[in-house]
Write a protein that holds these residues in place. Sequence first.
Motif, PDB file in Angstrom:
ATOM      1  N   TYR A 144      -4.793  13.545  79.978  1.00  0.00           N
ATOM      2  CA  TYR A 144      -3.746  14.273  79.547  1.00  0.00           C
ATOM      3  C   TYR A 144      -3.138  15.088  80.649  1.00  0.00           C
ATOM      4  O   TYR A 144      -4.134  15.449  81.547  1.00  0.00           O
ATOM      5  CB  TYR A 144      -3.664  14.710  78.221  1.00  0.00           C
ATOM      6  CG  TYR A 144      -3.717  13.948  76.933  1.00  0.00           C
ATOM      7  CD1 TYR A 144      -2.404  13.859  76.460  1.00  0.00           C
ATOM      8  CD2 TYR A 144      -4.589  13.027  76.775  1.00  0.00           C
ATOM      9  CE1 TYR A 144      -2.501  13.082  75.291  1.00  0.00           C
ATOM     10  CE2 TYR A 144      -4.659  12.395  75.563  1.00  0.00           C
ATOM     11  CZ  TYR A 144      -3.312  11.831  74.772  1.00  0.00           C
ATOM     12  OH  TYR A 144      -3.438  11.423  73.821  1.00  0.00           O
ATOM     13  N   GLY A 166      -2.742  18.429  77.669  1.00  0.00           N
ATOM     14  CA  GLY A 166      -1.639  17.975  77.099  1.00  0.00           C
ATOM     15  C   GLY A 166      -0.540  18.883  77.224  1.00  0.00           C
ATOM     16  O   GLY A 166       0.595  18.792  76.243  1.00  0.00           O
ATOM     17  N   LEU A 171       1.333  17.947  72.288  1.00  0.00           N
ATOM     18  CA  LEU A 171       0.127  17.206  72.756  1.00  0.00           C
ATOM     19  C   LEU A 171      -1.022  18.054  73.102  1.00  0.00           C
ATOM     20  O   LEU A 171      -2.145  17.665  73.541  1.00  0.00           O
ATOM     21  CB  LEU A 171       0.655  16.339  73.680  1.00  0.00           C
ATOM     22  CG  LEU A 171       1.591  15.233  73.451  1.00  0.00           C
ATOM     23  CD1 LEU A 171       1.885  14.324  74.753  1.00  0.00           C
ATOM     24  CD2 LEU A 171       1.160  14.444  72.310  1.00  0.00           C
ATOM     25  N   ARG A 198      -2.434  16.965  67.752  1.00  0.00           N
ATOM     26  CA  ARG A 198      -1.435  16.200  68.101  1.00  0.00           C
ATOM     27  C   ARG A 198      -1.581  14.642  67.048  1.00  0.00           C
ATOM     28  O   ARG A 198      -2.477  14.486  66.701  1.00  0.00           O
ATOM     29  CB  ARG A 198      -1.876  15.560  69.663  1.00  0.00           C
ATOM     30  CG  ARG A 198      -2.987  14.933  70.108  1.00  0.00           C
ATOM     31  CD  ARG A 198      -3.313  14.737  71.316  1.00  0.00           C
ATOM     32  NE  ARG A 198      -4.613  14.149  71.848  1.00  0.00           N
ATOM     33  CZ  ARG A 198      -5.172  14.510  72.786  1.00  0.00           C
ATOM     34  NH1 ARG A 198      -4.755  15.652  73.709  1.00  0.00           N
ATOM     35  NH2 ARG A 198      -6.244  13.717  72.980  1.00  0.00           N
TER      36      ARG A 198
END
Length: 443
Positions: A144, A166, A171, A198
């Motif tokens: 991520y 993220g 996220l 998430r």
Amino acid sequence: MSFPGCPVFASTGLVNWDLISNVLNRPAQLPQIRTSTNGQNLGMFATTLRFHNGTFYLIGAWVDSDHGGVEIVLFTTINPYDDNAWTNSIRIQNPTRAIDPDTFWDDDGSVIMAVAGSPIQASYIDLATGNATKPFDMWNGTGYNNQEGPHLYKKYGYYYLLIAEGGTELLHSATIARSRSITGPWGSSPSNPLVTARYTDRYFQTVGHADLFQDDAGNWWGVALATRAGSALYNETTYPMGRETVLYAVSWPDGDWPVADQVTGEMSGPLPSRSPKASSVPAFMGEPDIVDFAPGSSIPKHWVFWRAPAKPQSFTISPPGHSDTLRLTASRANLTGDKDFSPPDGLTFLARRQTNTLFEFSVDINPNFATAKGDEIGVTAFLHQDQHVDLGIVSMGSVAKGNLGFRFRATDLAAADFTVPAPKVTPPPSVMAIRIYSSPPPF
């Protein structure tokens, strides 16, 4: 951006927390807090608090929008219960101009500072001089983006590196890796992410940017940032308290990886026995404020200004002839400001952080406007100067004729997907009491 900043809380049972000091509590510690803060979402970023050999260390990144700089600053104290015991800022070199610094003491006494980056970067630093060595790469996470918020630990012969990934929205997550050497290679935990929300519809969202600690009984715990609202309301930008700190239980078997309970709302864990408050300082978490501004008193330490007040004389407790009051001298600009506004102009504004989803409050106001038109006093739900909702009494014409209005006004200079309602003015009530309603947490 709020001042005083970097509040420190203490707890003896991990449930009730006392505000014991504000690390950044006087402009002399970091003069830029008064002058270089026109940006609305900048200032001190992602501080890390550590204790080593009798001293508390708080390190963070000062992000200055006016000069495009990112400066790493360090504050220390041996008495975290005393605002004045926190030192002035000590500048630490920032080779990669990064944010989210962490301090870690290795077994040989050397100090390592990890910072955000793709991959995470680290340098050896000298706390006496502020010098930093050339940075080296660490871990790039699990795939991520926005690798940040690093924290280092050493256990069972391994270095453990906990990071955020993220981004800070839906996220967001915390992931962990380990290595036999501080320079790697790093192996990812098979149970990653350590914590996240998430792809869920949990009430607590954006869980990430975590840290780990042990209590006196040897139990492991984690803290992380999160927002309460649920994914649907988050997508509608309905989370008025912003990012908050959450606590969760962690197990860390010998020689193995840490495993965390996910943040769900009502949770359990091996809490220490509840005992008296950590200090005689009045707590504000979960406790009401009743403030009368008695002569000789001071503004509550959990109340904040927007930036360090440029004109402290604008906030006078019990001025002559007006005992048990707070006199506010109007600033030139309102809460939004204007194109000519700069921090030295000052804002006459005091706030208390929202700590409950459902609450009510009231304030007694005695308007004493000095101009014929435009002065205003009232209350606000304030995110920053570009986003706030105000209820105020405003002078609409000649004050001598009692030409006052009770005005509701919403400001959102960043609004793109919806229309901000037009201001509404009605005759003012004799008493202004505001009650805020919200849905209770759906635990």
